[in-house]
Design an enzyme around this catalytic site. Structure first.
Site, PDB file in Angstrom:
ATOM      1  N   GLU A  34       4.690 -18.422 -33.737  1.00 45.32           N
ATOM      2  CA  GLU A  34       4.736 -17.966 -32.345  1.00 45.32           C
ATOM      3  C   GLU A  34       5.350 -19.018 -31.430  1.00 45.32           C
ATOM      4  O   GLU A  34       6.097 -18.693 -30.499  1.00 45.32           O
ATOM      5  CB  GLU A  34       3.342 -17.572 -31.866  1.00 45.32           C
ATOM      6  CG  GLU A  34       2.736 -16.382 -32.590  1.00 45.32           C
ATOM      7  CD  GLU A  34       3.617 -15.136 -32.531  1.00 45.32           C
ATOM      8  OE1 GLU A  34       4.319 -14.939 -31.520  1.00 45.32           O
ATOM      9  OE2 GLU A  34       3.622 -14.367 -33.512  1.00 45.32           O
ATOM     10  N   HIS A  37       9.107 -18.849 -31.539  1.00 43.98           N
ATOM     11  CA  HIS A  37       9.638 -17.850 -30.608  1.00 43.98           C
ATOM     12  C   HIS A  37       9.677 -18.404 -29.188  1.00 43.98           C
ATOM     13  O   HIS A  37      10.702 -18.338 -28.502  1.00 43.98           O
ATOM     14  CB  HIS A  37       8.753 -16.599 -30.612  1.00 43.98           C
ATOM     15  CG  HIS A  37       8.883 -15.742 -31.818  1.00 43.98           C
ATOM     16  ND1 HIS A  37      10.089 -15.313 -32.323  1.00 43.98           N
ATOM     17  CD2 HIS A  37       7.927 -15.191 -32.626  1.00 43.98           C
ATOM     18  CE1 HIS A  37       9.881 -14.553 -33.388  1.00 43.98           C
ATOM     19  NE2 HIS A  37       8.574 -14.468 -33.594  1.00 43.98           N
TER      20      HIS A  37
END
Length: 242
Positions: A34, A37
């Protein structure tokens, strides 16, 4: 995968090693996925993830309880998605492509790291004339008991496989997975808008497919091919020792 291990009669230590590997994915690798990203988006001009406190490796910031439970049971699941505003990118389509690809790429890099560790252990063990580990199999010398090392290698096997599962699963071109955003970066806006209108229904269908185990069965050949390929690729730097 947990149910499969139990059905196939794996011993309790093997099951515990699997659970440990999943916990490492949930509390370390998922946050890295995550953050990849969010960091890619931040570097490309979008501060949304940073402003919401998601550029952190704190696992609690990324934990999705349902995704974690499903990952434990079948081998892949999901974390809480990092928010990204593609309109903040100077080149929205390129930004969407790079940001979406960053997560699965982090999983593949983690799998490669696991492969390098496996082959480092192989090199040491072969030089000592004990045993080797290759393609998920342990080959013992006659009369040799690997002891605790067996479970270390088993942990690495699960670690590599789960990371591959997550990468392949997330690269599927199905909303809301990363692969759909990679695909949308090449599609005209009118098609993107049409797909977005059905995203909720597609997400529900995807959830049913995942929970039923159908997705795992469909993706298994690709995962096995990548698993074999990564172990062979990471063995190349150690080929001098064989």
């Amino acid at each position: 995968m947990l149910i499969q291990l139990i059905r196939e009669g794996f011993d309790i230590f093997s099951v515990l090693i699997y659970i440990l590997s999943v916990l490492m994915i949930i509390f370390l690798i998922n946050p890295i996925h995550e953050c990849a990203h969010g960091l890619a988006a931040y570097k490309l001009g979008d501060r949304t993830a940073k402003n919401m406190g998601r550029l952190t490796l704190n696992p609690l910031a990324h934990l999705d309880y349902m995704g974690a439970i499903i990952m434990l049971i079948i081998g892949f699941g999901w974390a809480k998605p990092v928010p990204v505003n593609f309109n903040n990118f100077k080149k929205p389509r390129l930004g969407m492509f790079i940001t979406a690809l960053a997560g699965p790429l982090s999983n593949l890099l983690a799998a490669v790291l696991g492969g390098l560790i496996v082959n480092t252990i192989n090199t040491v063990m072969v030089k000592n004339g004990n045993y080797i580990y290759y393609n998920g199999e342990l080959y013992y010398d006659l009369g040799y008991d690997p002891g605790f090392m067996k479970y270390v290698l088993m942990f690495l096997m699960f670690f590599i496989m789960i990371n591959i599962c997550l990468a392949v699963f997330n690269l599927l071109p199905i909303p809301p997975l990363d692969g759909s955003k990679i695909l949308m970066s090449f599609l005209p806006n009118r098609i993107i808008y049409k797909i977005s209108g059905y995203e909720m229904y597609i997400s529900i269908a995807l959830f049913v497919i995942v929970v039923s185990g159908a997705a795992a069965n469909l993706l298994y050949p690709v995962q096995e091919w990548l698993y074999d390929g990564i172990l062979k690729l990471t063995a190349l730097p150690f080929s001098w020792a064989w």
